[in-house]
Design a protein around this motif. Structure first.
Motif, short mmCIF file in Angstrom:
data_model
loop_
_atom_site.label_atom_id
_atom_site.label_comp_id
_atom_site.label_asym_id
_atom_site.label_seq_id
_atom_site.Cartn_x
_atom_site.Cartn_y
_atom_site.Cartn_z
N SER A 55 26.63 4.80 13.00
CA SER A 55 27.19 6.00 13.64
C SER A 55 28.21 5.64 14.71
O SER A 55 29.26 6.29 14.82
N TYR A 56 27.96 4.59 15.49
CA TYR A 56 28.95 4.23 16.50
C TYR A 56 30.18 3.56 15.91
O TYR A 56 31.27 3.65 16.47
N SER A 57 30.05 2.91 14.77
CA SER A 57 31.22 2.39 14.07
C SER A 57 32.08 3.54 13.56
O SER A 57 33.31 3.52 13.70
N ILE A 58 31.43 4.54 12.98
CA ILE A 58 32.16 5.72 12.51
C ILE A 58 32.80 6.45 13.68
O ILE A 58 33.95 6.91 13.61
N PHE A 59 32.08 6.56 14.78
CA PHE A 59 32.60 7.19 15.99
C PHE A 59 33.88 6.49 16.47
O PHE A 59 34.87 7.14 16.80
N THR A 60 33.86 5.18 16.48
CA THR A 60 35.02 4.42 16.91
C THR A 60 36.21 4.65 15.99
O THR A 60 37.34 4.85 16.45
N LEU A 61 35.97 4.65 14.69
CA LEU A 61 37.06 4.85 13.73
C LEU A 61 37.66 6.25 13.85
O LEU A 61 38.89 6.42 13.81
N PHE A 62 36.82 7.26 13.99
CA PHE A 62 37.34 8.62 14.12
C PHE A 62 38.11 8.80 15.42
O PHE A 62 39.12 9.51 15.46
N ASN A 63 37.66 8.17 16.51
CA ASN A 63 38.40 8.27 17.76
C ASN A 63 39.72 7.52 17.69
O ASN A 63 40.70 7.94 18.29
N LEU A 64 39.74 6.44 16.95
CA LEU A 64 41.01 5.75 16.73
C LEU A 64 41.97 6.66 15.96
O LEU A 64 43.16 6.73 16.27
N GLY A 65 41.45 7.37 14.98
CA GLY A 65 42.25 8.33 14.23
C GLY A 65 42.77 9.46 15.10
O GLY A 65 43.87 9.97 14.88
N CYS A 66 41.99 9.85 16.11
CA CYS A 66 42.43 10.92 17.03
C CYS A 66 43.70 10.52 17.77
O CYS A 66 44.54 11.37 18.07
N SER A 67 43.85 9.26 18.06
CA SER A 67 45.04 8.83 18.80
C SER A 67 46.31 8.93 17.96
O SER A 67 47.40 8.93 18.50
N LEU A 84 29.87 14.21 15.56
CA LEU A 84 28.69 14.10 14.69
C LEU A 84 28.11 12.70 14.77
O LEU A 84 26.90 12.51 14.86
N ALA A 85 28.99 11.71 14.74
CA ALA A 85 28.53 10.33 14.79
C ALA A 85 28.06 9.94 16.20
O ALA A 85 27.10 9.19 16.34
N SER A 86 28.70 10.48 17.22
CA SER A 86 28.33 10.08 18.59
C SER A 86 27.04 10.71 19.07
O SER A 86 26.51 10.31 20.11
N SER A 87 26.52 11.65 18.35
CA SER A 87 25.28 12.30 18.80
C SER A 87 24.06 11.42 18.58
O SER A 87 22.94 11.81 18.91
N ALA A 88 24.25 10.22 18.06
CA ALA A 88 23.12 9.29 17.89
C ALA A 88 22.50 8.92 19.23
O ALA A 88 21.27 8.84 19.35
N GLY A 89 23.30 8.69 20.23
CA GLY A 89 22.78 8.31 21.55
C GLY A 89 21.90 9.38 22.17
O GLY A 89 20.75 9.10 22.53
N PRO A 90 22.39 10.59 22.32
CA PRO A 90 21.54 11.62 22.92
C PRO A 90 20.30 11.97 22.10
O PRO A 90 19.25 12.24 22.66
N CYS A 91 20.40 11.95 20.78
CA CYS A 91 19.24 12.39 19.99
C CYS A 91 18.24 11.26 19.74
O CYS A 91 17.06 11.53 19.54
#
Length: 130
Positions: A55-67, A84-91
């Motif tokens: 999930s954090y790998s996917i989070f990083t890739l999607f945030n890179l795409g945001c730029s 969706l991917a970053s919600s792993a930490g809180p949950c």
């Protein structure tokens, strides 16, 4: 950090509405609410470690795409997917603490974890605004 720069986003993407630049932030919060619905059961089936890593790998890739987002709809979609991917930490944080600490030390560890997730967004805006 994106909420602070919504006027810059409006200028960059040539938006005329004052509400449209806030859409990526709203989509991120929406994804944070929906993400635990699939990440928590997945962590029980496959294990927390693999869910965290993927999930954090996917989070990083999607945030890179945001730029590199060329328009607002692409940016909002990527922000939703990243959240969706970053919600792993809180949950999964509370259950990970339950796995790492003994029953005697769980209360202190849970308090520190909760303090970090509460004060983090506040400090992020302050430090990012410097």
């Amino acid at each position: 950090m994106l909420a602070i720069s919504d006027l810059h986003i409006a200028d960059e993407l040539r938006l005329s509405s004052i509400y449209t630049p806030r859409l990526p932030v709203a989509m991120f919060l929406f994804g944070l609410g929906i993400g635990p619905l699939y990440l928590e059961p997945l962590s029980e089936l496959r294990g927390r470690f693999i869910v965290y890593i993927i999930s954090y790998s996917i989070f990083t890739l999607f945030n890179l795409g945001c730029s590199f987002a060329p328009n607002m709809s692409f940016l909002a979609t990527l922000r939703f997917s990243a959240s969706l991917a970053s919600s792993a930490g809180p949950c999964l944080g509370g259950s990970s603490i339950g796995d790492m600490f003994t029953r005697k030390n769980q209360d202190r560890a849970q308090a520190i974890y909760t303090f970090g997730t509460t004060i983090g967004p506040l400090l992020g805006g302050v430090i990012g605004g410097i």
